[in-house]
Design a protein around this motif. Structure first.
Motif, PDB file in Angstrom:
ATOM      1  N   LEU A  71       8.155   1.058   3.644  1.00  0.00           N
ATOM      2  CA  LEU A  71       6.908   1.808   3.495  1.00  0.00           C
ATOM      3  C   LEU A  71       6.624   2.072   2.018  1.00  0.00           C
ATOM      4  N   GLN A  72       7.670   2.387   1.267  1.00  0.00           N
ATOM      5  CA  GLN A  72       7.509   2.611  -0.174  1.00  0.00           C
ATOM      6  C   GLN A  72       6.980   1.358  -0.851  1.00  0.00           C
ATOM      7  N   GLU A  73       7.570   0.217  -0.527  1.00  0.00           N
ATOM      8  CA  GLU A  73       7.137  -1.041  -1.127  1.00  0.00           C
ATOM      9  C   GLU A  73       5.709  -1.387  -0.715  1.00  0.00           C
ATOM     10  N   SER A 103       3.272   0.529   0.154  1.00  0.00           N
ATOM     11  CA  SER A 103       2.256   1.421  -0.401  1.00  0.00           C
ATOM     12  C   SER A 103       1.795   0.989  -1.783  1.00  0.00           C
ATOM     13  N   ASP A 104       2.580   0.151  -2.457  1.00  0.00           N
ATOM     14  CA  ASP A 104       2.200  -0.353  -3.780  1.00  0.00           C
ATOM     15  C   ASP A 104       1.480  -1.691  -3.723  1.00  0.00           C
ATOM     16  N   GLU A 105       1.416  -2.298  -2.549  1.00  0.00           N
ATOM     17  CA  GLU A 105       0.817  -3.630  -2.413  1.00  0.00           C
ATOM     18  C   GLU A 105      -0.667  -3.501  -2.077  1.00  0.00           C
ATOM     19  N   THR A 106      -1.444  -3.116  -3.068  1.00  0.00           N
ATOM     20  CA  THR A 106      -2.862  -2.818  -2.850  1.00  0.00           C
ATOM     21  C   THR A 106      -3.625  -3.992  -2.265  1.00  0.00           C
ATOM     22  N   SER A 107      -3.421  -5.176  -2.831  1.00  0.00           N
ATOM     23  CA  SER A 107      -4.162  -6.349  -2.363  1.00  0.00           C
ATOM     24  C   SER A 107      -3.828  -6.682  -0.914  1.00  0.00           C
ATOM     25  N   ARG A 108      -2.543  -6.617  -0.573  1.00  0.00           N
ATOM     26  CA  ARG A 108      -2.127  -6.933   0.796  1.00  0.00           C
ATOM     27  C   ARG A 108      -2.662  -5.902   1.777  1.00  0.00           C
ATOM     28  N   LEU A 109      -2.648  -4.630   1.399  1.00  0.00           N
ATOM     29  CA  LEU A 109      -3.153  -3.590   2.289  1.00  0.00           C
ATOM     30  C   LEU A 109      -4.657  -3.732   2.493  1.00  0.00           C
ATOM     31  N   ASN A 110      -5.367  -4.110   1.445  1.00  0.00           N
ATOM     32  CA  ASN A 110      -6.794  -4.327   1.587  1.00  0.00           C
ATOM     33  C   ASN A 110      -7.075  -5.474   2.556  1.00  0.00           C
ATOM     34  N   SER A 126      12.201   7.238  12.495  1.00  0.00           N
ATOM     35  CA  SER A 126      12.520   6.807  11.123  1.00  0.00           C
ATOM     36  C   SER A 126      11.739   5.559  10.722  1.00  0.00           C
ATOM     37  N   LYS A 127      10.613   5.335  11.366  1.00  0.00           N
ATOM     38  CA  LYS A 127       9.712   4.245  11.007  1.00  0.00           C
ATOM     39  C   LYS A 127       8.278   4.743  11.152  1.00  0.00           C
ATOM     40  N   ALA A 128       7.358   4.055  10.460  1.00  0.00           N
ATOM     41  CA  ALA A 128       5.937   4.351  10.605  1.00  0.00           C
ATOM     42  C   ALA A 128       5.180   3.041  10.740  1.00  0.00           C
ATOM     43  N   ASP A 129       4.186   3.030  11.602  1.00  0.00           N
ATOM     44  CA  ASP A 129       3.407   1.819  11.874  1.00  0.00           C
ATOM     45  C   ASP A 129       1.931   2.136  11.656  1.00  0.00           C
ATOM     46  N   VAL A 130       1.516   2.095  10.392  1.00  0.00           N
ATOM     47  CA  VAL A 130       0.142   2.457  10.045  1.00  0.00           C
ATOM     48  C   VAL A 130      -0.855   1.510  10.709  1.00  0.00           C
ATOM     49  N   LEU A 131      -0.552   0.224  10.690  1.00  0.00           N
ATOM     50  CA  LEU A 131      -1.448  -0.756  11.304  1.00  0.00           C
ATOM     51  C   LEU A 131      -1.686  -0.437  12.776  1.00  0.00           C
ATOM     52  N   PHE A 165      -4.417   5.094   1.175  1.00  0.00           N
ATOM     53  CA  PHE A 165      -3.973   6.484   1.019  1.00  0.00           C
ATOM     54  C   PHE A 165      -3.053   6.892   2.167  1.00  0.00           C
ATOM     55  N   LEU A 166      -3.303   6.352   3.357  1.00  0.00           N
ATOM     56  CA  LEU A 166      -2.416   6.622   4.492  1.00  0.00           C
ATOM     57  C   LEU A 166      -0.998   6.153   4.182  1.00  0.00           C
ATOM     58  N   TYR A 167      -0.886   4.947   3.644  1.00  0.00           N
ATOM     59  CA  TYR A 167       0.427   4.425   3.289  1.00  0.00           C
ATOM     60  C   TYR A 167       1.100   5.311   2.240  1.00  0.00           C
ATOM     61  N   LEU A 168       0.343   5.714   1.232  1.00  0.00           N
ATOM     62  CA  LEU A 168       0.903   6.583   0.188  1.00  0.00           C
ATOM     63  C   LEU A 168       1.361   7.917   0.772  1.00  0.00           C
ATOM     64  N   THR A 169       0.543   8.477   1.668  1.00  0.00           N
ATOM     65  CA  THR A 169       0.870   9.770   2.280  1.00  0.00           C
ATOM     66  C   THR A 169       2.151   9.688   3.094  1.00  0.00           C
ATOM     67  N   LEU A 170       2.281   8.663   3.918  1.00  0.00           N
ATOM     68  CA  LEU A 170       3.472   8.539   4.766  1.00  0.00           C
ATOM     69  C   LEU A 170       4.695   8.124   3.956  1.00  0.00           C
ATOM     70  N   ALA A 171       4.493   7.349   2.893  1.00  0.00           N
ATOM     71  CA  ALA A 171       5.617   7.023   2.005  1.00  0.00           C
ATOM     72  C   ALA A 171       6.142   8.295   1.349  1.00  0.00           C
ATOM     73  N   GLN A 172       5.215   9.168   0.941  1.00  0.00           N
ATOM     74  CA  GLN A 172       5.632  10.431   0.338  1.00  0.00           C
ATOM     75  C   GLN A 172       6.341  11.324   1.363  1.00  0.00           C
ATOM     76  N   TYR A 173       5.840  11.349   2.575  1.00  0.00           N
ATOM     77  CA  TYR A 173       6.477  12.158   3.612  1.00  0.00           C
ATOM     78  C   TYR A 173       7.885  11.646   3.919  1.00  0.00           C
ATOM     79  N   SER A 174       8.057  10.322   3.928  1.00  0.00           N
ATOM     80  CA  SER A 174       9.390   9.761   4.192  1.00  0.00           C
ATOM     81  C   SER A 174      10.364  10.143   3.087  1.00  0.00           C
TER      82      SER A 174
END
Length: 386
Positions: free
Chosen positions: A85-87, A89-96, A316-321, A343-352
């Protein structure tokens, strides 16, 4: 070593209907037995009377484009561990790219056959999905045969598919404030989450609560306590109909800009935790009602964050998709922009990260983006005010 996770493809080809020319009229001597084979002089004779239901394999059903899109929404998944999830959240192009492939599942106005509903829709293109929309009973008009009152709202499934965990709705309008309180009462809701200002260039939401006391149709509403928290305001209200009264807690997060994202994840995570703790303290809390202006963007972010935090706590996992796809099955267009999705990815990465620090007993200072499991709101209690 982090596991490598491939993003599922949401762009599976959709079979398009092929157009074939109509066959030429044949002589009446064999109208139902003879079928000409294209490009050949050979005739195929098919005696339909000789076929039994169990003798041939049935034809495969052809999915319509809509059925294919709904299948994608039901089956798309990408569960990630905290490190993944941390990784991600930094992949802006892939998330878009991932976000752009999610079918929006907006409602065609023709699907909503309710006379006069347009007068109660804040935005004509944002309509409630018919399968999950909230239907208001209309006690005042039942004698006249009007058993339902329309409201632009949908039931939303929660963590692990919990039915009617949330209600996503638009910000009340001047002519729907009474309907809003009717929904709160009918559903037995004890929690309202508002994520919009009353006005952002244009009106985004009608003021639907009083400074101290007010009447809204058959409901008397009184604000008893106001608490100023870090990033949002809490109001405890009492709703009364006749001799019956109930308590409702109203959370107002007013600093999230429309179609954008907050500067940091801290206030949203604190709000998510605060709302969850409040719900757990009530035996039968009813659906949590969440609204912004249209009821899909910031509303979707809050609900998705809440579900994602529970996934991290329990699995111990999150499935944003998967979360966003399931939300769109219940209400079209949930999560309105690619930036909100990221932002969802960033939020859940921070929560983890916060969960990991809590589990390890870390004594390190908590940065502004992290949540606090205690002390999320100041102890100040102010006189009721808007």
């Amino acid at each position: 070593m982090n596991e490598s996770v491939e993003s599922p493809s949401l762009s599976q080809p959709v079979d398009q209907e092929q157009s074939f020319p109509c066959p030429a009229a044949t002589a009446p001597r064999k109208p139902f037995q003879l079928q000409e084979r294209r490009g050949s002089n050979v005739s195929l004779v098919l005696d339909v009377n000789s076929l039994s239901l169990g003798a041939v394999e049935p034809l495969c059903s052809i999915s319509t484009p809509r059925e294919t899109l709904l299948h994608l929404l039901r089956t798309s998944t990408r569960p990630l561990t905290p490190s993944q999830l941390q990784e991600a959240s930094d992949e802006t192009s892939r998330l878009n790219s991932e976000y752009q492939k999610i079918p929006p599942n907006f409602v065609n106005p023709a699907e909503l056959d309710i006379p006069g509903h347009a007068l109660k829709d804040r935005y004509k293109t944002i309509l409630p999905n018919p399968e999950t929309r909230v239907c208001l009973r209309n006690p005042a008009a039942e004698e006249a045969g009007e058993t339902e009152r329309y409201i632009n709202a949908n039931y939303i499934k929660g963590y692990n598919g919990a039915p009617r965990a949330y209600i996503a709705t638009q910000g009340p309008m001047l002519n729907t404030v009474h309907d809003f309180w009717e929904m709160v009462w009918q559903e037995g809701s004890t929690t309202i989450v508002m994520i919009t200002k009353l006005k952002e260039k244009n009106e985004k939401c009608e003021l639907y609560w009083p400074e101290k006391d007010g009447s809204y149709g058959r409901f008397e509403v009184r604000v008893s306590i106001v608490k100023e928290c870090d990033g949002y305001t809490i109001r405890d209200m009492i709703i009364q109909v006749g001799s019956e009264n109930r308590q409702v807690r109203h959370y107002w997060y007013s600093t999230w800009p429309d179609h954008q994202t907050p500067d940091c994840t801290g206030p949203l995570l604190r709000l998510v935790v605060d709302v969850d703790e409040h719900r757990q303290s009530i035996p039968s809390p009813g659906p949590t009602i969440v609204h912004c202006s249209a009821g899909i963007g910031r509303t979707g972010c809050f609900i998705a964050s809440s579900i994602g935090c529970l996934q991290l706590q329990h699995t111990s996992k999150a499935d944003v998709l998967q979360i966003v796809c399931k939300l769109r099955l219940d209400r079209g267009g949930m999560i309105q922009t690619s930036e909100q999705y990221q932002f969802l990815y960033l939020t859940l990465a921070q929560y983890s990260r916060q969960l990991r620090n809590t589990d390890s007993g870390s004594e390190s200072p908590v940065p502004i983006q992290t949540i606090k499991t205690t002390g999320t709101c100041g102890d100040r209690e102010n006189p009721a005010k808007t």
